[in-house]
Design a protein around this motif. Sequence first.
Motif: not given
Length: 173
Positions: A109, A113-114, A149-155
């Motif tokens: 990551g 991300s991640d 932050f997930d892998a798709a950068s969702y916060k």
Amino acid sequence: MRKMIIGIVSLLAVIVAAEPAAAATGGGWVPAPSSPWEVPAGARCDFPVRAEPVVDEVRTRVFERYPDGSTKREAYVGDLVLKVTNVASGASVEVDLSGSAMVKIAQGGTVVSDSVWAVVGPALFGFREGGGNRPRGIYVFDGLYTIAFDAASYKTVTMYHGTERELCAELSR
């Protein structure tokens, strides 16, 4: 929740305690300058936004690495003030973002991300439409909180104690 708060405070205490001694010897702290940035109308606010550092004394230090050498845990500390401007109207505001953060990054990551940020004090984060658990906008969070932050950068912001300020509304007046 109490356990999480104690964990965040303990982790950030390590940063603060290590900083003066490390600064005297170099200690691995290096500048982490913020670049000016712009986003078009509709990306974060209904109008185009520009941000530029006014004060930037942020430093970073890697505390832990994965076997492949990539960063696993790093900290950010130091003074940061940004001037955030509504490009369409010229309205602007200076925001103090001088918080401290410990960032844990999943293998493969990045810091956006991640990763999970444990933060004490103010920091600024932008949200695109559908990009997190806050509506589209530019936010200053201040207090004790985490941002994952997930892998798709969702916060995902989890506020334990503090405030949040949405800058698009302020800059549209």
